[in-house]
Write a protein that holds these residues in place. Structure first.
Motif, PDB file in Angstrom:
ATOM      1  N   ALA A  86       0.806  -1.285  -0.335  1.00  0.00           N
ATOM      2  CA  ALA A  86      -0.080  -0.224  -0.019  1.00  0.00           C
ATOM      3  C   ALA A  86       0.676   1.166  -0.138  1.00  0.00           C
ATOM      4  N   GLN A  89       2.353   1.388  -3.298  1.00  0.00           N
ATOM      5  CA  GLN A  89       1.192   2.403  -4.885  1.00  0.00           C
ATOM      6  C   GLN A  89       0.610   3.469  -4.022  1.00  0.00           C
ATOM      7  N   ARG A  90       1.133   4.747  -3.068  1.00  0.00           N
ATOM      8  CA  ARG A  90       1.291   5.716  -2.587  1.00  0.00           C
ATOM      9  C   ARG A  90      -0.666   6.097  -1.928  1.00  0.00           C
ATOM     10  N   GLN A  91      -0.638   5.298  -1.225  1.00  0.00           N
ATOM     11  CA  GLN A  91      -1.979   4.658  -0.649  1.00  0.00           C
ATOM     12  C   GLN A  91      -1.204   4.879   1.088  1.00  0.00           C
ATOM     13  N   ASN A  92      -1.581   5.915   1.359  1.00  0.00           N
ATOM     14  CA  ASN A  92      -1.017   6.543   2.881  1.00  0.00           C
ATOM     15  C   ASN A  92      -1.624   6.097   3.425  1.00  0.00           C
ATOM     16  N   ALA A  93      -2.800   6.323   3.227  1.00  0.00           N
ATOM     17  CA  ALA A  93      -3.850   5.881   4.325  1.00  0.00           C
ATOM     18  C   ALA A  93      -4.478   4.761   4.640  1.00  0.00           C
ATOM     19  N   GLN A  94      -4.231   3.735   3.780  1.00  0.00           N
ATOM     20  CA  GLN A  94      -4.481   1.926   3.758  1.00  0.00           C
ATOM     21  C   GLN A  94      -3.249   1.800   4.219  1.00  0.00           C
ATOM     22  N   ALA A  95      -2.292   2.105   4.125  1.00  0.00           N
ATOM     23  CA  ALA A  95      -1.029   2.086   4.840  1.00  0.00           C
ATOM     24  C   ALA A  95      -0.842   1.832   6.347  1.00  0.00           C
ATOM     25  N   GLU A 123       3.786  12.729   5.302  1.00  0.00           N
ATOM     26  CA  GLU A 123       2.584  13.629   5.644  1.00  0.00           C
ATOM     27  C   GLU A 123       2.519  15.114   6.101  1.00  0.00           C
TER      28      GLU A 123
END
Length: 466
Positions: A86, A89-95, A123
């Motif tokens: 995650a 894939q730059r899906q920071n919130a999910q990570a 962030e």
């Protein structure tokens, strides 16, 4: 735990820290603290997902990780790898969500804290990132990646503070060399750089010194890590020995329980055999008593026949006498008639007495079986024609009696003032019944109507009251 560090591409104005990532070809071990707390992922599944991620096929790696976790939702290694995917894939919130859950479920693992701090720093939440890194270090003081990231984060925060100070007051020349030093370690794209020979030389010398210090720290961290792993291995061995001792103890307890169960079964069997012997003895005693009563009846009948025969012989002798003796003969015959009737009356009384004794024995056997909770003997005392007082069926009544009798701690049933009347194959037994069980104690007048069935007196009616 074997991990590698990977530095993602940089974003203008931001410095990315080292993110912990599982090595695809290494075993993923949690150490003695979490030994046995979760199931290891299939090494083949981890290798495949890691290979796809290294090849830049993050979407495929994410799909395979998600499919695996549907079957093994508690697998910590694959969950960790899913968080790395995650982040890639730059899906920071999910990570952040994944690594936060891992720190909650496995608070002794430093790697999820480290990666969570990297995401917070990306962030711009430096303060929060530093707190999480400090937590990772408290979890594992020898975790070098967290120490390095925390140093880098403090350096970045210092760089931002110096840049802000220079922006606010450009006349403060002392800030410029410090800013140059920081920006040499973490160069920023798109930002103004101070270009002075003195700053460059200072930055170069400082970079070399920092690199040497970091190398020394790395060596020290490796030594501490080796010590930690040795301690973990020793703790794992101790825990394995403890687990084995617990298994042996459980096996011993199970064997003891089995032995106790066997002893209890043997006791129950012995009690059954004893009860059967007692029942057989009672049956033999009843048979012997009945045989004695029958013998007494036969003897009484024989005596009556002998008396009748003697009377008949006397009558015949009197008939042969002379006429003057007729009156005397008549008197003798008249006297013989009562004598003839007497044996018949004695025989009937003897039979009734024997029957009354049999009824008394049956009533006492019934009360003894009740007190001893011997349900087979107790229910056998009742006739198949017995009518329960509540109007229910005989089968339902028997089941109710079993529920009310079996299992009580102690039952006392005494029969007092027993009176029996016999009329052929029917009899009536009246007595005062004393009953006690636990706190309950009662005295009741009871009447049993009984009937001889196949040589045994059985109860056809049971009533209470006067």
């Amino acid at each position: 735990m074997l991990i590698s560090s990977r530095v993602p591409s940089r974003v203008p104005g931001r410095t990315y820290l080292r993110i912990a990532r599982p090595v695809a070809i290494a075993a993923f071990s949690l150490g003695a603290a979490l030994c046995g707390a979760f199931a290891h992922a299939s090494q083949e599944a981890v290798d495949e997902v890691s290979r796809l991620l290294e090849q830049g096929k993050a979407p495929q790696a994410a799909k395979q990780a998600e499919a695996y976790l549907k079957q093994n939702p508690a697998d910590v290694q694959m969950r960790f790898l899913q968080g790395v995917i995650a982040a890639e894939q730059r899906q920071n919130a999910q990570a952040i969500k994944i690594f936060t859950a891992l720190t909650r479920d496995y608070p002794s693992l430093p790697e999820p804290y480290n990666n969570l701090a990297v995401l917070y720093a990306a962030e711009g939440q430096e303060r929060k990132a530093s707190e999480v890194l400090e937590q990772a270090i408290r979890t594992n003081p020898s975790y070098a990646t967290a120490h390095e990231n925390l140093g880098d984060l403090y350096a970045r925060m210092a760089s931002d503070a110096y840049a802000k100070a220079l922006q606010l007051d450009g006349s403060r020349q002392a800030i410029q060399p410090k800013l140059a030093l920081i920006t040499q370690i973490f160069p920023k794209q798109g930002g103004a750089q101070v270009k002075t020979a003195q700053a460059t030389a200072t930055a170069t010398a400082t970079s070399t010194k920092v690199a040497d210090a970091k190398a020394a720290q790395a060596r020290e961290a490796d030594a501490k890590l080796a010590e930690t792993r040795a301690a973990e291995a020793k703790a794992a061995e101790a825990k394995a020995a403890e687990f084995k001792a617990a298994e042996v103890k459980a096996a011993d307890a199970k064997a003891a329980q089995a032995k106790a169960a066997e002893a209890k079964a043997a006791e129950a069997k012995a009690a059954e055999a004893k009860a059967a012997e007692a029942k057989l003895a009672q049956a033999k005693a009843a048979e012997a008593k009945a045989a004695e009563a029958k013998l007494a009846q036969e003897k009484a009948a024989q005596a009556a026949q002998d008396k009748a025969r003697a009377a008949e012989e006397a009558r015949q002798a009197a008939a042969k006498a002379a006429a003057p003796a007729t009156a005397a003969a008549a008197t003798a015959v008249a006297a013989a008639e009562p004598a003839k009737a007497a044996p018949a009356v004695d025989e009937k009384k003897a039979a009734q007495s024997a029957a009354a004794q049999e009824v008394e024995a049956a009533v006492k056997a019934w009360s003894t079986a009740w007190a001893g909770q011997d349900m087979d003997r107790y229910l056998d005392a009742y006739s198949d024609h017995f009518s329960p007082a509540d109007g229910s069926s005989l089968a339902k009544w028997k089941e109710q009696r079993r529920q009310r009798i079996v299992g009580r701690t102690a039952i006392v049933v005494n029969v007092r003032d027993l009176k029996v009347t016999v009329d052929g194959d029917k009899a009536t037994a009246q007595f005062r019944q004393y009953y006690a069980s636990g706190a309950l104690k009662t005295t009741t007048r009871k009447t049993l109507r009984m009937q001889r069935e196949k040589g045994q007196w059985r109860i056809t009616h049971e009533g209470t009251g006067s």
